[in-house]
Design an enzyme around this catalytic site. Structure first.
Site, short mmCIF file in Angstrom:
data_model
loop_
_atom_site.label_atom_id
_atom_site.label_comp_id
_atom_site.label_asym_id
_atom_site.label_seq_id
_atom_site.Cartn_x
_atom_site.Cartn_y
_atom_site.Cartn_z
N GLU A 268 0.86 -1.18 0.00
CA GLU A 268 0.00 0.00 0.00
C GLU A 268 0.89 1.22 0.00
O GLU A 268 1.85 1.30 0.77
CB GLU A 268 -0.86 0.08 1.28
N GLU A 341 -13.82 5.47 0.52
CA GLU A 341 -14.64 4.48 1.25
C GLU A 341 -15.32 5.16 2.42
O GLU A 341 -14.67 5.57 3.38
CB GLU A 341 -13.74 3.33 1.72
N LYS A 344 -15.03 4.17 6.44
CA LYS A 344 -13.73 4.09 7.12
C LYS A 344 -13.60 5.26 8.09
O LYS A 344 -14.27 6.28 7.95
CB LYS A 344 -12.59 4.16 6.11
N GLU A 352 -9.14 9.25 6.31
CA GLU A 352 -9.27 7.83 5.93
C GLU A 352 -10.30 7.61 4.82
O GLU A 352 -10.23 6.62 4.10
CB GLU A 352 -9.68 6.99 7.15
#
Ligand SMILES: *[C@@H]1O[C@H](CO)[C@@H](O)[C@H](O)[C@H]1NC(C)=O
Ligand SMILES: *[C@@H]1O[C@H](CO)[C@@H](O)[C@H](O)[C@H]1NC(C)=O
Ligand SMILES: *[C@@H]1O[C@H](CO)[C@@H](O)[C@H](O)[C@H]1NC(C)=O
Length: 574
Positions: A268, A341, A344, A352
């Protein structure tokens, strides 16, 4: 039998050479397809989105049947994950590991191109209680893959958070945290080496940049934009991005456990495009760069996310997967994340939720490009240090060292009589040229600028450094002011940029005929791409290979138009 075995072994060796030629091995760029959200498109639409954008590698955080079926026969390479909650079972029970691999990997392979199995996710940070189960689980899953004939097709690894590296600057001090180094990292690295896999490390330069209390990390260094570089004082290696520094800290940590050839892939990496808070992040945001500083955009901004991610993509696609310490290492990189997202972190303002390349409605958050084909060659970083001869060593020692450098890879053709860097014809100038050539060609590695004490490193370009590939056009003072004025008027009327020598402009001083004429002649010469015959002016001008300086005016080695174009290409590339 023995002979047949030998032939098979030889064939395997030849095939592995064919398949792992350095050109292939360099690396690819993928995305992390996280699904902690309630508004994402269905997997079939995601496949189309990936295809439209040339994205060919995907990592998921489970082995979801619907996702794996949708990716069948697409050619997209998939990395699946055994979640942390299943880790203890997989470590304890070989039967469980076998069943898991059978129903979550081999049931879909080869229609779905699963090529890697990640075991758990950042276990040291998220489930430290499971750290001891990690390597046993990896081992059981590897055996299961072998039992099912997939040991070569599917590599086992586990994403390690960068927090496992205790010291990250200077990179050469990199080492794993004491609580994990011997008990977990050593057996894990042994496992990865034995199975032909790689260490997976999650790297987020963003957090180091956003949380710094001082301004030690510049924005360009964080983003990997062109910058002057940061030098590791112990090795002399120069770093041009925080990502490289973090990767090398990881490599040095691996070295300290004796693993000097295993590669580290980035499972990542990414940076958020907006958000004002860090929900999960352990450090408070006080004093951090969540708000703009120095006129720079806030750490979490579209500008930064766009620059960072495109720099990473371009770098890997152009084959530059090595680091200063491991120049030949290959590396795959997975950008975090495919989508924003919305479930999150701690709410809509939490960074996030803003790491995505796409909004859930499939529009891009900012421009990016996963097609490597049309990339311009990367700008070569300007040298950051030079090797010069130590005059005090005396001509005899310099000559000996010069002969050594020329016989061992330095390019000494330019200091031969008649060649561009023959003048000034002194031992110190020739030796400096040869020593520096040797030093640059060896990547400025430590120990390559010593020559038994006859040389030393400097960090500013020495005045009059000779570049045989770049030249300037200067006026010949002996031609006299009248002839120079006539030639100057000709140059200014025929395309030279003479703005800088007008009263009050940057190169008006020194206000002498020879300085002004040199400026105009050089501009004309550069704008005509240094073509032969463009530095004559009826015999009043000549070509030089050492950067000329008149007072504070340094003559450009390119036209300002070319420089502006080169600059905009660099920016277009990010
Ligand atoms: C593994 O496969 C089973 C059966 O298809 C499925 O129910 C389960 O969700 C999969 N595991 C993961 C982690 O996705
Ligand atoms: C997609 O979503 C983003 C963020 O909500 C919005 O700004 C953009 O206008 C949307 N695009 C389309 C085509 O609906
Ligand atoms: C000059 O150009 C040649 C050919 O492109 C290259 O091999 C050489 O290294 C260059 N020399 C310098 C000092 O940059």
């Amino acid at each position: 039998m023995a002979l047949a075995g030998f032939v098979v072994g030889l064939l395997a060796a030849i095939l592995s050479l064919l398949f792992f030629s350095p050109a292939d091995a360099a690396g690819g760029v993928g995305v992390n397809y996280g699904r902690v959200a309630n508004d994402l498109p269905d997997p079939a639409s995601v496949v189309n989105l990936l295809k439209q954008n040339g994205i060919t590698m995907v990592r998921i955080y489970d082995a979801d049947p619907g996702v794996l079926r949708s990716f069948a026969n697409t050619g997209i390479k998939m990395m699946v994950m055994l979640p942390n909650e299943k880790l203890a079972d997989a470590a304890r029970d070989r039967r469980y590991a076998l069943d898991w691999v059978r129903s979550n990997v081999s049931a879909y392979y080869p229609a779905t191109q699963i090529h890697a199995l990640q075991v758990g996710n950042e276990v040291f940070d998220s489930r430290p209680d499971l750290a001891w189960s990690l390597v046993p689980a990896m081992d059981n899953l590897q055996r299961a893959l072998a039992d099912l004939g997939l040991a070569d097709a599917v590599k086992v690894s586990t994403p390690v958070g960068f927090a496992a590296v205790a010291v990250s600057w200077p990179p050469s001090d990199g080492r794993f945290r004491d609580d994990v180094a011997e008990p977990v990292m050593r057996p894990m690295l042994e496992f990865l080496q034995r199975t032909g896999s790689y260490l997976t490390i999650n790297l987020y330069p963003y957090f180091a940049y956003a949380d710094q209390r001082s301004n030690a990390i510049s924005r360009d260094f964080f983003l990997g934009n062109p910058n002057p570089g940061e030098r590791d004082p112990k090795t002399g290696l120069v770093y041009y991005s925080l990502l490289d520094a973090q990767l090398d800290a990881t490599y040095f940590a691996m070295d300290k456990l004796g693993f000097t050839s295993l590669s580290a892939y980035s499972g990542e990496t990414g940076t958020p495009a907006s958000g004002g808070r860090h929900g999960h992040h352990p450090k408070p945001a006080v004093g951090s760069l969540l708000t703009a500083r120095n006129g720079d955009p806030p750490a979490a901004s579209k500008e930064n996310a766009q620059a960072y991610n495109n720099n990473v993509i371009n770098r890997v696609l152009s084959g530059r997967t090595g680091t200063p310490h491991r120049p030949d290492a290959d590396m795959d990189v997975y950008i975090f994340a495919l989508f924003n997202e919305n479930q999150k972190g701690s709410g809509p303002d939490d960074i996030e939720q803003h790491f995505g390349l796409f909004y859930p409605n499939q529009t891009k958050v900012y421009e990016f490009d996963f097609h490597g084909g049309a990339l311009p060659p990367p700008p070569a970083p300007a040298p950051s240090s030079w090797c010069v001869a130590n005059e005090a060593a005396g001509d005899a020692r310099l000559l000996e060292a010069l002969n050594y450098a020329c016989a061992n890879g330095a390019d000494c053709s330019a200091i031969q009589p008649g060649a561009p860097c023959f003048e000034p014809d002194t031992m110190v100038a020739h030796a400096s040229y040869a020593f520096n050539s040797y030093y640059q060609r060896n990547g400025r590695a430590s120990g390559t600028c010593d020559f038994a004490g006859a040389a030393y490193v400097v960090y500013n370009e020495p005045a009059g450094t000779c570049d045989p590939n770049t030249s300037w056009c200067v006026a010949n003072e002996a031609a006299g002011d009248a002839r120079l004025l006539e030639a100057l008027n000709y140059a200014c009327a025929n395309g030279a940029d003479c703005g800088a020598i007008q009263p009050g402009a940057a190169c008006f001083e020194p206000n002498t005929m020879v300085a002004h004429a040199s400026y105009a002649f050089n501009s004309y010469y550069q704008r005509n791409h240094r073509a032969s015959g463009t530095c004559d002016f009826a015999g009043t001008a000549s070509v030089v290979y050492h950067a000329p300086k008149y007072g504070n005016c340094v003559l450009p080695s390119k036209t300002s138009i070319e420089q502006a174009t080169a600059k905009s290409e660099v920016y277009a590339a990010i």
